[in-house]
Design a protein around this motif. Sequence first.
Motif: not given
Length: 74
Positions: A4-11, A19-30
């Motif tokens: 969990v400490t290596d994860s990102l949170v997207v609000v 709410r916050g979603l716990l994700i492994d990686e953010l690939l970008g925006k498109d």
Amino acid sequence: NGSVTDSLVVVVESKDEKRGLLIDELLGKDEYVIKNLGSSLEDIQGVAGGAILADGKVGLILDIHGIFSIVSNE
């Protein structure tokens, strides 16, 4: 990985609820055109449709309000 400490949170926000979603990686925006998934998959709560990604793979488009509803019903 997997910690969990290596994860990102997207609000995310839906109808004034955040709410916050716990994700492994953010690939970008498109920008993508959302396609429906057909009648056999249209009733899946939390999934709005699909899109063809730049590499040709199909990515699922999340329905944030549907995901909030799933979590609230638990």
